[in-house]
Design a protein around this motif. Structure first.
Motif, PDB file in Angstrom:
ATOM      1  N   ASP A   1       0.806  -1.224   0.000  1.00 45.37           N
ATOM      2  CA  ASP A   1       0.000   0.000   0.000  1.00 45.37           C
ATOM      3  C   ASP A   1       0.839   1.275   0.000  1.00 45.37           C
ATOM      4  O   ASP A   1       0.323   2.361   0.246  1.00 45.37           O
ATOM      5  N   VAL A   2       2.134   1.166  -0.266  1.00 46.61           N
ATOM      6  CA  VAL A   2       2.965   2.364  -0.364  1.00 46.61           C
ATOM      7  C   VAL A   2       3.500   2.486  -1.785  1.00 46.61           C
ATOM      8  O   VAL A   2       3.563   1.508  -2.526  1.00 46.61           O
ATOM      9  N   HIS A   3       3.859   3.704  -2.161  1.00 45.80           N
ATOM     10  CA  HIS A   3       4.408   3.915  -3.492  1.00 45.80           C
ATOM     11  C   HIS A   3       5.799   4.545  -3.384  1.00 45.80           C
ATOM     12  O   HIS A   3       6.192   5.051  -2.327  1.00 45.80           O
ATOM     13  N   VAL A   4       6.545   4.530  -4.479  1.00 46.47           N
ATOM     14  CA  VAL A   4       7.893   5.079  -4.484  1.00 46.47           C
ATOM     15  C   VAL A   4       7.806   6.602  -4.407  1.00 46.47           C
ATOM     16  O   VAL A   4       7.104   7.248  -5.194  1.00 46.47           O
TER      17      VAL A   4
ATOM     18  N   ALA B   1      16.156   4.597  -0.845  1.00 44.90           N
ATOM     19  CA  ALA B   1      14.851   4.690  -1.504  1.00 44.90           C
ATOM     20  C   ALA B   1      13.799   5.000  -0.451  1.00 44.90           C
ATOM     21  O   ALA B   1      13.757   4.367   0.611  1.00 44.90           O
ATOM     22  N   SER B   2      12.954   5.978  -0.745  1.00 41.93           N
ATOM     23  CA  SER B   2      11.896   6.380   0.163  1.00 41.93           C
ATOM     24  C   SER B   2      10.544   5.977  -0.425  1.00 41.93           C
ATOM     25  O   SER B   2      10.306   6.146  -1.622  1.00 41.93           O
ATOM     26  N   PHE B   3       9.674   5.440   0.436  1.00 36.81           N
ATOM     27  CA  PHE B   3       8.335   5.016   0.029  1.00 36.81           C
ATOM     28  C   PHE B   3       7.314   5.741   0.904  1.00 36.81           C
ATOM     29  O   PHE B   3       7.554   5.998   2.076  1.00 36.81           O
ATOM     30  N   GLN B   4       6.154   6.034   0.331  1.00 31.46           N
ATOM     31  CA  GLN B   4       5.177   6.878   1.008  1.00 31.46           C
ATOM     32  C   GLN B   4       3.765   6.366   0.839  1.00 31.46           C
ATOM     33  O   GLN B   4       3.391   5.849  -0.213  1.00 31.46           O
ATOM     34  N   GLN B   5       2.968   6.519   1.891  1.00 34.80           N
ATOM     35  CA  GLN B   5       1.533   6.293   1.785  1.00 34.80           C
ATOM     36  C   GLN B   5       0.914   7.432   0.970  1.00 34.80           C
ATOM     37  O   GLN B   5       1.320   8.589   1.096  1.00 34.80           O
ATOM     38  N   THR B   6      -0.054   7.109   0.114  1.00 31.23           N
ATOM     39  CA  THR B   6      -0.755   8.154  -0.643  1.00 31.23           C
ATOM     40  C   THR B   6      -1.505   9.076   0.307  1.00 31.23           C
ATOM     41  O   THR B   6      -2.244   8.612   1.175  1.00 31.23           O
TER      42      THR B   6
END
Length: 314
Positions: A72-75, A124-129
């Motif tokens: 459920d996270v994106h780049v 690399a960082s990943f984030q919740q929308t």
């Protein structure tokens, strides 16, 4: 490696029944798992310099990082350093460290290793929308659509048929034409041979991955975009100089990318590339990438090292 969905198939790129699956997904970015957070990558294409292609390392490292986060996270972003020359004769091992897993952001550190030593490191960082009340972007340039432009191969063929082309450039163009690369490129306002001698360090290209990737896995589209980002655009920084000096090699030193909105890497994307500075044996280049529906989805910056001789190339 699923995540939020990319836009649905509305143009280019083919479909699963009418086009082959992109070789970038099935081969180049398809890593072999060896242990928890440990992967092995192999080489699809090796440049004539016999150095590993930087875009392959960036793309494979992001694949490895993406396999260690939730669906459920994106780049969000990628920050990389190339620390040693890669050996094209042996595979690359990717070691992932789960630096932080938060509720909004997660960070992964990736080390690419050959012969027991790191050749590349990245964060690399990943984030919740998340919804945002503030939204803006620069306007997309007014350029011809890709359907009206010649692709890279057709342009090279056009140059090769020019009777005034010097033999040394004919050899180089034939070498480029013989490569099988998994991306399609259509330059905007491609130069004539005479224009090459006085060009600004700015270029625009329509680019997309060859074959079909599909709309489901946004993280994979980011990995493909990371691969593409280092391919044809380093030469932008050399445009004012390429007829003055003999360039022996040019390699990436550090590489940063920020991903903003969903996109399809197998759909046409407009790359705006410019080099604001070159000196002290280094080149600087910035990118912005916009889809055909005028959504800016990626910003990037690359620093490169250059080795050249002071004698004119002509």
């Amino acid at each position: 490696m699923a995540s939020r969905q990319a836009p649905e198939d509305e143009q280019g790129g083919g479909d699963p029944s009418g086009d082959l699956r992109s070789v970038l997904v099935t081969s180049v970015l398809n890593l072999e798992p060896l242990d928890v957070d440990l992967f092995r990558g192999r080489h699809y294409w090796v440049p004539t310099t016999q150095r590993l292609f930087g875009g392959q390392i960036v793309g494979q490292a992001l694949v490895a990082a993406a396999k260690s986060v939730s669906e459920d996270v994106h780049v969000h972003s990628l920050h990389c350093y190339f620390v040693r020359t890669g050996d094209p004769k042996v595979p690359v091992l990717y070691q992932v460290e789960r630096t932080r897993t938060g509720t909004s952001f997660s960070v992964r550190s990736v080390k690419a290793v050959q012969h027991g030593k790191p050749i590349f490191i990245c964060q690399a960082s990943f984030q919740q929308t998340q919804p945002s009340p503030a939204r803006h972007q620069f306007s997309m340039p007014n350029v011809p659509p890709p359907e009206q432009l010649l692709d890279h191969e057709a342009l090279i063929d056009q140059y090769l048929r020019d009777p005034n082309l010097q033999e040394k450039y004919r050899v180089g163009l034939n070498r480029i034409a013989a490569k099988e690369v998994p991306i399609e490129i259509k330059p905007v306002n491609p130069p004539t041979l005479s224009q090459l001698q006085s060009m600004e360090p700015k270029q625009m290209f329509w680019v997309r991955a060859r074959g079909y990737i599909g709309e489901g896995d946004m993280k994979m589209h980011c990995c493909v975009a990371a691969y593409i980002s280092d391919y044809a655009f380093l030469g932008t920084a050399l445009l004012p100089h390429q007829w003055q000096y003999q360039v022996h090699f040019m390699v990436s030193l550090d590489h940063s990318m920020w991903f903003h909105t969903p996109f399809r890497a197998d759909h046409w994307m407009l790359y705006e590339c410019e080099s604001p500075w070159a000196g002290e044996g280094e080149l600087s280049r910035t990118n912005s990438v916009t889809t055909q529906d005028q959504q800016t989805w990626e910003l990037g910056h690359i620093e490169s090292s250059l080795a050249s001789s002071s004698s004119p190339s002509t």
